[in-house]
Design a protein around this motif. Structure first.
Motif, PDB file in Angstrom:
ATOM      1  N   ILE A 188       0.816  -1.218   0.000  1.00 32.86           N
ATOM      2  CA  ILE A 188       0.000   0.000   0.000  1.00 32.86           C
ATOM      3  C   ILE A 188       0.842   1.257   0.000  1.00 32.86           C
ATOM      4  O   ILE A 188       0.310   2.367  -0.055  1.00 32.86           O
ATOM      5  CB  ILE A 188      -0.957   0.046   1.208  1.00 32.86           C
ATOM      6  N   ALA A 189       2.121   1.107   0.058  1.00 34.10           N
ATOM      7  CA  ALA A 189       2.977   2.288   0.048  1.00 34.10           C
ATOM      8  C   ALA A 189       4.304   1.914  -0.563  1.00 34.10           C
ATOM      9  O   ALA A 189       4.778   0.787  -0.407  1.00 34.10           O
ATOM     10  CB  ALA A 189       3.184   2.828   1.464  1.00 34.10           C
ATOM     11  N   VAL A 190       4.879   2.866  -1.265  1.00 37.51           N
ATOM     12  CA  VAL A 190       6.207   2.653  -1.834  1.00 37.51           C
ATOM     13  C   VAL A 190       6.974   3.960  -1.715  1.00 37.51           C
ATOM     14  O   VAL A 190       6.417   5.049  -1.888  1.00 37.51           O
ATOM     15  CB  VAL A 190       6.125   2.167  -3.302  1.00 37.51           C
ATOM     16  N   ALA A 191       8.230   3.848  -1.388  1.00 38.01           N
ATOM     17  CA  ALA A 191       9.094   5.021  -1.284  1.00 38.01           C
ATOM     18  C   ALA A 191      10.433   4.657  -1.870  1.00 38.01           C
ATOM     19  O   ALA A 191      10.816   3.480  -1.913  1.00 38.01           O
ATOM     20  CB  ALA A 191       9.251   5.455   0.166  1.00 38.01           C
ATOM     21  N   THR A 192      11.139   5.672  -2.342  1.00 39.50           N
ATOM     22  CA  THR A 192      12.489   5.435  -2.843  1.00 39.50           C
ATOM     23  C   THR A 192      13.476   6.207  -1.993  1.00 39.50           C
ATOM     24  O   THR A 192      13.172   7.272  -1.463  1.00 39.50           O
ATOM     25  CB  THR A 192      12.628   5.860  -4.312  1.00 39.50           C
ATOM     26  N   THR A 193      14.655   5.646  -1.886  1.00 40.23           N
ATOM     27  CA  THR A 193      15.682   6.283  -1.075  1.00 40.23           C
ATOM     28  C   THR A 193      16.214   7.524  -1.782  1.00 40.23           C
ATOM     29  O   THR A 193      16.116   7.644  -2.999  1.00 40.23           O
ATOM     30  CB  THR A 193      16.819   5.303  -0.801  1.00 40.23           C
ATOM     31  N   SER A 194      16.806   8.388  -1.021  1.00 38.71           N
ATOM     32  CA  SER A 194      17.252   9.654  -1.589  1.00 38.71           C
ATOM     33  C   SER A 194      18.425   9.475  -2.543  1.00 38.71           C
ATOM     34  O   SER A 194      18.674  10.338  -3.383  1.00 38.71           O
ATOM     35  CB  SER A 194      17.639  10.622  -0.466  1.00 38.71           C
ATOM     36  N   ASP A 195      19.127   8.361  -2.432  1.00 37.93           N
ATOM     37  CA  ASP A 195      20.203   8.103  -3.397  1.00 37.93           C
ATOM     38  C   ASP A 195      19.686   7.334  -4.603  1.00 37.93           C
ATOM     39  O   ASP A 195      20.459   6.946  -5.484  1.00 37.93           O
ATOM     40  CB  ASP A 195      21.362   7.361  -2.745  1.00 37.93           C
ATOM     41  N   TYR A 196      18.387   7.076  -4.604  1.00 34.03           N
ATOM     42  CA  TYR A 196      17.713   6.471  -5.745  1.00 34.03           C
ATOM     43  C   TYR A 196      18.157   5.040  -6.021  1.00 34.03           C
ATOM     44  O   TYR A 196      17.938   4.530  -7.122  1.00 34.03           O
ATOM     45  CB  TYR A 196      17.900   7.308  -7.009  1.00 34.03           C
ATOM     46  N   THR A 197      18.726   4.398  -5.039  1.00 35.10           N
ATOM     47  CA  THR A 197      19.198   3.039  -5.300  1.00 35.10           C
ATOM     48  C   THR A 197      18.204   1.977  -4.879  1.00 35.10           C
ATOM     49  O   THR A 197      18.306   0.831  -5.306  1.00 35.10           O
ATOM     50  CB  THR A 197      20.519   2.784  -4.554  1.00 35.10           C
ATOM     51  N   LYS A 198      17.275   2.359  -4.037  1.00 39.30           N
ATOM     52  CA  LYS A 198      16.328   1.375  -3.526  1.00 39.30           C
ATOM     53  C   LYS A 198      14.918   1.934  -3.525  1.00 39.30           C
ATOM     54  O   LYS A 198      14.698   3.133  -3.387  1.00 39.30           O
ATOM     55  CB  LYS A 198      16.691   0.995  -2.078  1.00 39.30           C
ATOM     56  N   ALA A 199      13.984   1.023  -3.667  1.00 39.12           N
ATOM     57  CA  ALA A 199      12.583   1.323  -3.413  1.00 39.12           C
ATOM     58  C   ALA A 199      12.125   0.392  -2.301  1.00 39.12           C
ATOM     59  O   ALA A 199      12.588  -0.759  -2.220  1.00 39.12           O
ATOM     60  CB  ALA A 199      11.733   1.124  -4.667  1.00 39.12           C
ATOM     61  N   VAL A 200      11.251   0.896  -1.483  1.00 38.19           N
ATOM     62  CA  VAL A 200      10.778   0.110  -0.343  1.00 38.19           C
ATOM     63  C   VAL A 200       9.257   0.140  -0.344  1.00 38.19           C
ATOM     64  O   VAL A 200       8.655   1.210  -0.488  1.00 38.19           O
ATOM     65  CB  VAL A 200      11.313   0.677   0.984  1.00 38.19           C
ATOM     66  N   THR A 201       8.656  -1.013  -0.219  1.00 39.50           N
ATOM     67  CA  THR A 201       7.206  -1.073  -0.107  1.00 39.50           C
ATOM     68  C   THR A 201       6.823  -1.568   1.273  1.00 39.50           C
ATOM     69  O   THR A 201       7.550  -2.359   1.893  1.00 39.50           O
ATOM     70  CB  THR A 201       6.579  -2.012  -1.150  1.00 39.50           C
ATOM     71  N   PHE A 202       5.678  -1.104   1.704  1.00 43.35           N
ATOM     72  CA  PHE A 202       5.081  -1.657   2.902  1.00 43.35           C
ATOM     73  C   PHE A 202       3.932  -2.543   2.448  1.00 43.35           C
ATOM     74  O   PHE A 202       2.994  -2.079   1.786  1.00 43.35           O
ATOM     75  CB  PHE A 202       4.587  -0.557   3.836  1.00 43.35           C
ATOM     76  N   ASN A 203       4.005  -3.808   2.818  1.00 43.66           N
ATOM     77  CA  ASN A 203       3.028  -4.796   2.368  1.00 43.66           C
ATOM     78  C   ASN A 203       2.072  -5.077   3.511  1.00 43.66           C
ATOM     79  O   ASN A 203       2.360  -5.860   4.417  1.00 43.66           O
ATOM     80  CB  ASN A 203       3.739  -6.071   1.925  1.00 43.66           C
ATOM     81  N   GLU A 204       0.958  -4.441   3.412  1.00 45.67           N
ATOM     82  CA  GLU A 204      -0.014  -4.518   4.505  1.00 45.67           C
ATOM     83  C   GLU A 204      -0.568  -5.927   4.658  1.00 45.67           C
ATOM     84  O   GLU A 204      -0.882  -6.361   5.768  1.00 45.67           O
ATOM     85  CB  GLU A 204      -1.144  -3.541   4.195  1.00 45.67           C
ATOM     86  N   GLY A 205      -0.666  -6.644   3.571  1.00 46.58           N
ATOM     87  CA  GLY A 205      -1.332  -7.938   3.631  1.00 46.58           C
ATOM     88  C   GLY A 205      -0.566  -9.000   4.387  1.00 46.58           C
ATOM     89  O   GLY A 205      -1.179  -9.889   4.972  1.00 46.58           O
TER      90      GLY A 205
END
Lengths: 523, 518
Positions: free
Chosen positions: B103-120
């Protein structure tokens, strides 16, 4: 030849009948009724070495050579069911079958000897070249059409249900399968499940993979291993059916463009990066056609007077308005020819890719069919009759008759001619001497040769019998089938105007016994 | 689930421009909207502490979720358990599987990673932006929010009571005091108990410290420690019925935290180094709290007493500077210009069709007319243009003969040209906004209206770019002017607009990529 019952008085057959006792299997009174046609004129296929056609009554495959000679191709007891040309006229593909009796009793030798409940059929696919079978392999019986890889070494057999009169049902039939056939014989035919109703097969330019379209999915098959490498879904909803109506691969081989029946979506499948994008067109497209040299796709709509020209870098397109909708496209050298073969409109458009400004031609009647000469200088359209105003005007006269239109695409002029009767065949021939249309009219025992530079004054060549169709031979000559129960084909050399004929081949092997073939192999 | 919701938690980068941003993925701040946390406890109900007006509304839509990486846009597909990466400008699309119901995705400020929060499945997926390799880390159960530290190393997950009810409760044992910290570098999870009803988290600029605000506590977590432990600081002595923290502001160096409580007459000042809680006067009914862009002062708007209270962040307990606001006006919100030289004063609670400009060098305040009341306000990154979004409601100042009567509207204000403005009547309610970092373009979208509106800040003109379907989110790629818009479509649709060429490119159907099989 129409499928009407053919009644023959056996005692009146010509001398060319088989040497065996022609009376051995006759019923009482010496008469026999043959319901099937003696030869399949509609299914005649031209190859390098002649015209191949089926003899349905005899259950044979015949080769008719331009010299007039007739050969029967030995299919090892099988009978041809369907013929399809091989690429470049190298031969013919024969879908054939042979009867199999489940009862191994050695006294059972003929089809008539076998009880009906024990009788079934086996099917195979054979390649015939130079009058002989060069390759044969069994494929599922319901697969009725082939597509060939660009190099001609691999064929894919699939079910074209639209052209299937019936599906042979023997136990279980898998409607999700296609068969990959290695024509070099290196590996056996391989059946692959690719989804329901797989009815369109494309090949990558480099010939390394096949793209098979079926309901709601597209499968990519590696042509070395015949394994499915990628399956693209066209929907994620299992209750939804997305039916591809047309497809093409871009010249760089990277993208497959797929139109969908009843939808304005154009699926763009990236075959390299393996992703899907959907382009939204303005309406359901009628035809999508790619021009390789221009590296453009042309899309026309039967519901909109519009043509879209799509480039293959960013897949942006230019929408160009027309006066009338078009349903079909022929690709020319630097242009697309647009026309409508479904509605009663009259317009034909030449759309140059450099200017994208359509040039309009108005035909005398609606277009039934369209061809381009090899040089793409001329387009020849068959025009069909349309409802007239019944006012007795000259326009009404034209409306009531079949016609032929010749479009000079260089001079951008056109002329519409009125024909005496329905054309049963139109072929184009072009040489240094000029470009010609060869026209056969229903009920007229002549071949009309029209100089496309001056089509109003045709030259007539007499024929032995009313023609049924005309086809091109690989060597640029032509063959003409005639309405003759016993078989009649004319071969025309357009450079000399000479015609040779082959006749009577329909009676070949007519009285041969229906022996159960391959008995030793089956049992 | 509708496609609007399926793209709800859309793509975000920890944009390096955003100091003190909460990086709150659910409702992220823009740097040039109200800096300082949007108050999740803010409501429009109640009497706002006695002045007769409700709370000021810091609309989260206007504080737009920041855009993505320079090269990629990440889209979470909750229905497919996938994340789609769109490469810009080639628009190549690749989809990878993550945990259940992201339900959420963010990317790191160095643009090397994306992170999701998986509510399910109560996990966090850490995705390598280039290779799309995915690693999952389990967190505590039943959370519904995620925030990322500025450096992208840490994410915190928690249950936000104010978030929409989305069925996260599985019916088992539930704690409302917990948060989960995930180290995205070392892939380690640390659960912590921080206090009842954690509302938000703020990180220091250097990501060394996280401050979690709950109803009655501030929990300070040293992110540089070998083991994370919360240093819980009670905000009030009244533990029976503690006043609710409405807004928290963190000093950039992590020295102090300011807490504005609903209806209070003082600010809670927490010395995060010493763990001591103090209070400073703040006039009547403080309704907004902001930092100056240089991070040296905190400013509280005391709407009840019509004053601005300025505090020195080096020592908040020094006597504040108090600036009187115009006596005939009621302003409850403040928006600082990026250069810190001026502020814009307005109210979203009074319905007044006015705002004021405040020049800090001489504390002069000039009241100016608007065509309608204020729903929200923002300023371009260069501070040259202010935007005012107006609600459909009219307030007492709008005559029925006005072309803006009963209409949504937007006003562009040129703050370099004596606040000359261009008000625009809108056909629908704005639901998203973003601007390019060079301050030349703004973009917004409207509910149910298939168009991207492009604002030219330099000349106050606008363009309307037709979209193939209704928009859901809008953003701008970092360090560029390329705008992106996510749109309604069963299979996913996103458009990219280049204002330099005027070309709109759209990709559709990328959710199908989740079904590609090998």
């Amino acid at each position: 030849m129409t499928r009407t019952s053919t009644i023959l008085a056996i005692l009146a057959l010509p001398v060319g009948l088989a040497a065996c006792d022609p009376f051995a299997h006759l019923p009482d009174n010496g008469w026999s009724w043959i319901d099937e046609p003696l030869w399949d004129a509609e299914g005649a296929i031209a190859a390098d070495d002649g015209v191949y056609l089926a003899l349905p009554a005899a259950g044979e495959l015949a080769r008719i050579r331009p010299t007039g000679a007739t050969d029967v191709v030995d299919l090892d007891g099988a009978s041809p069911v369907r013929l399809q040309p091989m690429p470049d006229g190298a031969g013919v593909v024969v879908f054939d079958r042979w009867p199999v009796c489940a009862d191994p009793d050695p006294k059972i030798e003929t089809v008539d000897d076998c009880r009906e409940e024990d009788l079934s059929y086996s099917y195979e696919l054979a390649l015939v070249q130079d009058g002989a079978v060069s390759f044969a392999d069994q494929v599922p019986s319901h697969l009725n059409r082939l597509s060939f890889s660009p190099d001609g070494t691999i064929a894919v057999a699939y079910l074209d249900y639209a052209s299937a009169s019936d599906i042979p049902l023997d136990g279980v039939v898998d409607l999700t399968q296609v068969a990959f056939i290695d024509l070099t014989g290196t590996q056996p035919a391989t059946s692959v499940s690719v989804g329901f109703n797989a009815d369109n097969v494309l090949f990558s330019r480099d010939g390394t993979r096949a793209v098979v379209l079926s309901d709601s999915q597209v499968s990519v098959i590696d042509l070395d291993s015949f394994e499915v490498t990628v399956t693209y879904p066209l929907t994620l909803d299992p209750d939804q059916s997305v039916d591809p109506s047309g497809a093409a691969i871009t010249p760089d081989g990277r993208y497959a463009l797929i139109t969908i029946a009843g939808s304005a979506d154009l699926y763009k499948l990236d075959l390299d990066v393996e992703s899907i994008d959907i382009l939204s067109l303005d309406a359901t497209p009628s035809t999508l056609s790619i021009n390789e040299d221009a590296d453009r796709s042309v899309i026309v709509y039967n519901s909109r007077p519009q043509v879209d020209v799509l480039e293959h870098s960013y897949f942006a397109w230019d929408s160009i308005g027309l006066d009338e909708p078009c349903t079909a496209v022929l690709q020319g050298d630097g242009f697309a020819l647009l026309y409508n073969d479904a509605a009663t409109t009259h317009d034909v458009y030449k759309l140059p890719y450099d200017t994208e400004e359509p040039v309009e031609f108005v035909m005398g009647n609606p277009v039934a069919a369209m061809q381009l000469t090899d040089s793409h200088r001329y387009a020849v359209a068959t025009l069909r009759p349309e409802a007239s105003g019944y006012s007795g005007s000259l326009e009404d006269y034209q409306d009531e008759h079949w016609g032929l239109a010749v479009i000079d695409l260089v001079e951008e002029t056109d002329v519409s001619l009125v024909l005496e009767s329905e054309p049963v065949g139109v072929a184009l021939v072009e040489s240094e001497a000029g470009a010609y249309a060869l026209v056969l009219l229903d009920g007229r025992d002549e071949l009309l040769q029209l100089d496309l530079a001056n089509p109003s004054v045709p030259t007539a060549l007499p024929l032995d019998a009313p023609p049924l169709a005309i086809g091109a031979m690989p060597d640029d000559s032509f063959f003409i089938t005639h309405d003759s129960a016993l078989g009649l084909i004319s071969f025309l050399d357009p450079t000399t105007g000479t015609i040779t004929t082959a006749a009577g081949f329909g009676a070949t092997d007519l009285q041969a016994e229906a022996v159960l073939p391959r008995r030793d192999q089956e049992n | 689930m509708s496609s609007r919701l399926s793209i709800l938690a859309l793509l975000l980068a920890g944009c390096a421009d955003m100091a003190f941003k909460t990086d709150d993925v659910g409702e992220a701040d823009g740097a040039y909207a109200d800096t300082g946390a949007a108050g999740p406890g803010a409501t429009d109900d109640g009497d706002g502490g006695g002045d007769g007006y409700g709370s000021e509304n810091e609309d989260s839509f206007f504080a737009l979720a920041p855009a993505t990486t320079r090269a990629y846009v990440f889209v979470a597909n909750p229905d497919r358990d996938t994340v789609t990466r769109v490469t810009v400008p080639t628009l190549e699309v690749i989809t990878t599987e993550v945990g259940h119901h992201p339900i959420a995705v963010a990317t790191t400020s160095d643009y090397t990673k994306a992170v999701t929060f998986n509510e399910g499945d109560d996990t966090v997926s850490i995705i390598d932006a280039d290779t799309l390799a995915v690693t999952e880390v389990a967190v505590r159960d039943d959370f519904n929010s995620m925030a990322m530290s500025p450096d992208g190393r840490w994410v915190m997950c928690w249950y936000d009571q104010d978030a929409a009810d989305d069925g996260t409760d599985d019916g088992g044992v539930q704690s409302y005091n917990e948060v989960s910290f995930v180290d995205t570098d070392n892939l380690e999870h640390t659960p912590l108990v921080v206090g009842f009803n954690p509302r938000q988290v703020q990180f220091t600029d250097d990501s060394s410290t996280a401050v979690v605000v709950s109803d009655a506590y501030i929990a300070v977590i040293d992110l540089t420690a070998d083991e994370l432990e919360p240093d819980r600081i009670a905000l009030t002595d009244d533990l029976v019925d503690p006043p609710t923290a409405e807004e928290v502001l963190l000093a950039p160096d992590g020295s102090y935290a300011f807490v504005r409580q609903f209806g209070a007459t003082d600010l809670v000042v927490v010395d995060l180094q010493l763990g001591e809680v103090g209070r400073v006067a703040v006039g009547d009914n403080p309704t907004d709290l902001d930092l100056t862009p240089d991070g040296t002062r905190a400013i509280a708007v005391a709407r009840g007493s019509n004053e601005l209270w300025l505090y020195d962040l080096a020592d908040p307990f020094l006597p504040p500077e108090v600036v009187d606001m115009p006596p005939d006006e009621v302003f409850g919100s403040l928006l600082m210009s990026p250069d810190g030289t001026r502020g814009l004063l307005y109210s979203t609670a009074t319905g007044a069709a006015r705002y004021a400009s405040w020049e800090l060098f001489n504390n002069s305040i000039t009241v100016r007319e608007l065509v309608k009341p204020v729903a929200s306000m923002g300023v371009s990154p260069t501070g040259e243009t202010a935007l005012v979004f107006h609600p459909r409601t009219n307030g007492p100042d709008v005559d029925s003969s006005s072309p803006f009567y009963d209409q949504y509207a937007l006003t562009m204000i040129d703050m370099t040209d004596d606040f000359f403005s261009n008000p625009l009547r809108l056909p629908a309610e704005p639901i998203g906004y973003a601007h390019s970092s060079d301050g030349t373009r703004g973009y917004f979208i409207m509910d149910g209206y298939p168009a991207l509106e492009v604002l030219h800040y330099t000349d106050l003109l606008y363009d309307e770019i037709e979209l193939p379907s209704n928009p859901v989110h809008v953003g701008v790629l970092p360090e560029s002017r390329l705008a992106w818009v996510s749109e309604e479509h069963d299979l996913g649709r996103m458009s990219f607009y280049d204002p330099d060429t005027g070309v709109l490119q759209t990709i559709t159907g990328f959710e199908l990529n989740s079904g590609i099989e090998h």
